[in-house]
Scaffold this motif. Sequence first.
Motif, mmCIF file in Angstrom:
data_model
loop_
_atom_site.group_PDB
_atom_site.id
_atom_site.type_symbol
_atom_site.label_atom_id
_atom_site.label_comp_id
_atom_site.label_asym_id
_atom_site.label_seq_id
_atom_site.Cartn_x
_atom_site.Cartn_y
_atom_site.Cartn_z
ATOM 1 N N ASP A 210 0.797 -1.225 0.000
ATOM 2 C CA ASP A 210 0.000 0.000 0.000
ATOM 3 C C ASP A 210 0.830 1.275 0.000
ATOM 4 O OD1 ASP A 210 -2.249 -1.534 0.007
ATOM 5 O OD2 ASP A 210 -3.063 -0.767 1.895
ATOM 6 N N ASP A 245 -3.399 -0.033 -10.736
ATOM 7 C CA ASP A 245 -4.019 1.099 -10.045
ATOM 8 C C ASP A 245 -2.960 1.924 -9.311
ATOM 9 O OD1 ASP A 245 -6.586 0.299 -10.839
ATOM 10 O OD2 ASP A 245 -6.880 -0.922 -9.044
ATOM 11 N N ASN A 246 -2.032 1.225 -8.660
ATOM 12 C CA ASN A 246 -0.995 1.920 -7.897
ATOM 13 C C ASN A 246 -0.052 2.706 -8.804
ATOM 14 O OD1 ASN A 246 -2.049 0.836 -5.564
ATOM 15 N ND2 ASN A 246 -0.518 -0.778 -5.363
ATOM 16 N N ARG A 249 -1.930 5.718 -9.966
ATOM 17 C CA ARG A 249 -2.023 6.677 -8.851
ATOM 18 C C ARG A 249 -0.720 7.447 -8.706
ATOM 19 N NH1 ARG A 249 -1.241 3.521 -3.588
ATOM 20 N NH2 ARG A 249 0.858 3.570 -4.494
ATOM 21 N N ASP A 250 0.398 6.714 -8.753
ATOM 22 C CA ASP A 250 1.679 7.358 -8.516
ATOM 23 C C ASP A 250 2.141 8.193 -9.703
ATOM 24 O OD1 ASP A 250 1.829 6.317 -5.946
ATOM 25 O OD2 ASP A 250 2.707 4.449 -6.641
ATOM 26 N N LYS A 251 1.658 7.883 -10.897
ATOM 27 C CA LYS A 251 1.955 8.749 -12.041
ATOM 28 C C LYS A 251 1.367 10.132 -11.811
ATOM 29 C CE LYS A 251 1.423 9.301 -17.046
ATOM 30 N NZ LYS A 251 2.832 9.700 -17.246
ATOM 31 N N GLN A 252 0.182 10.182 -11.206
ATOM 32 C CA GLN A 252 -0.442 11.463 -10.889
ATOM 33 C C GLN A 252 0.375 12.252 -9.865
ATOM 34 O OE1 GLN A 252 -3.192 12.634 -12.517
ATOM 35 N NE2 GLN A 252 -2.953 10.789 -13.770
ATOM 36 N N ARG A 253 1.248 11.531 -9.162
ATOM 37 C CA ARG A 253 2.076 12.177 -8.150
ATOM 38 C C ARG A 253 3.493 12.429 -8.649
ATOM 39 N NH1 ARG A 253 0.240 8.073 -3.205
ATOM 40 N NH2 ARG A 253 -1.943 8.753 -3.099
ATOM 41 N N HIS A 274 -7.103 -0.604 -16.131
ATOM 42 C CA HIS A 274 -6.753 -0.070 -14.804
ATOM 43 C C HIS A 274 -5.548 0.869 -14.875
ATOM 44 C CE1 HIS A 274 -9.320 -2.435 -11.989
ATOM 45 N NE2 HIS A 274 -9.441 -3.211 -13.044
ATOM 46 N N CYS A 278 -1.415 5.879 -17.942
ATOM 47 C CA CYS A 278 -0.012 5.454 -17.942
ATOM 48 C C CYS A 278 0.480 5.202 -19.364
ATOM 49 C CB CYS A 278 0.141 4.168 -17.131
ATOM 50 S SG CYS A 278 -0.204 4.341 -15.372
#
Length: 530
Positions: A210, A245-246, A249-253, A274, A278
Amino acid sequence: MSQPEQGRGDIITTNTRTIAEVVAGIPSATIHGDSAEAIQSIEFDSRLVEPGGMFVALRGGYTDGHAYLDQARMRGAVAALVERGTVEHLRGEWPTLVEVADTRAALAIVAAEFFGHPSQDLCVIGVTGTDGKTTTSHLIEAMLRHAGRRTGLIGTVEVRIAGEVDLHESRQTTPESLVIQRILASMRDREVDTAILEATSHGLVMHRLDSCAFDVGVVTNITHEHLDFHGSVEAYREAKAMLLDNVARDKQRGRRGALVLNKDDEGARSIAAHGRGCEMLWYSMDPASDAEFRASQIEFGTNGQQFTLHSPMGETRISLALPGRYNVANALAAATVGHALGLSLKQIAEGLESLDAVPGRMQAVDEGQPFAVIVDYAHTPDAIESVLTVLRDATPGRLMVLFGSAGERDIDKRSIQGRVAIEYSDFAIFSSEDPRFEDPMVIIDAIADGAMQAGGRRGVDFECIEDRRTAIATILQAAKAGDVVVLAGKGHEKSMIYGSEKRPWDEAEVAADILRKLGYSPSNQSDRSL
């Protein structure tokens, strides 16, 4: 009470943190007691608790950590992380008690905070799939290391930090989140720049990953496995999709946000959505595919193979030391990761060629016998079929296989394994393989049922022998010159699980010992090679 963590000797710790600091990111955490208390360590195994530490009570398959709170307190824990509504009566007995909805999910947050979010300082690659995770991870690690990166690896076989290997026996491909964060912190402190993590469906669903920030995600395939845990193929695929998904998510960060997917696999294709947002990079064994990375002109050998790698950067010939068509696919996955991280075609090719072997994968045991003995970790129907298919053309005599099926795991695959044995080998022995709390013969009989449904005859095409050492001795005694014996399912593992007991086990060493007792000796080497 969990098993002790392995390989903790050179793991780097961190500065002390207050309870308020480490639980700040947990939604709805309730602190009873002194939130300013500084904790020196965190453990989920009460036997490892040290004075000044925090104990996290996890619910496991066989026990509940909440039952060991007294033991943790006696060992000097000053704080406990527990699930809400379980131990209200202990609030006055602990300096600090933190209640949360789910301690396993909370542990990922607490561990990352305690160790200073180490994945933020690393390039992190997650590799998931039913088969091929370990080999693909090792190929990626070897390729990046050859290209000059300082790498770390957390996987089925070993933990590797900056070239130093720590074999581990946790029997969890993806360790608990606390162990992962501790190892990542050690990687960061030892100046590793890139970490490769094998990401199992269990690890993803059970919150172990997580709090890891990912740059690249890889999906090798999604076939028939772990339905005992997930309940359905669809749920299993959704669990694997959590890695995508992770990464999204982390690409957005601000992370790299690249996904590497097997275009030949329906399971991998089914979860691609999903990874929306990316960079999607595909690989395929079909030279006519529109995938970015493809293989053609494959020349198979028993000790390796050659193929032409087609890529957006051009094409090159690769000599891979690993045999088997499936390892060409694994090499394509690794090559695609190399491209995503900016490696040149030359660096990719040389890096793939630098890996000689992967422990427990197609491992030869040679004591001078006139037949080949191969130890391999293959334990799914597809993996067993792949290994037998690879070896068929290289087998002048009979192709023989020995395997079992893990207890308290996917029941449906057992009969499929039996069918595969009959269809792809000349003789099979079904034996024990981590029966856990199941009756070993019930498992073996289920495999045998599948073999008989495929036309196999007990005593002619297959046999059932519960004791694995006896089974190995039996199949090795039956082998003749030119035969190939495959011992599948255990591979690199160093234990056999009966009930909750881990009995020492080394498949390659057991086979070697039996061959020596049968009178073979390396000094009497034959010309046979495989």
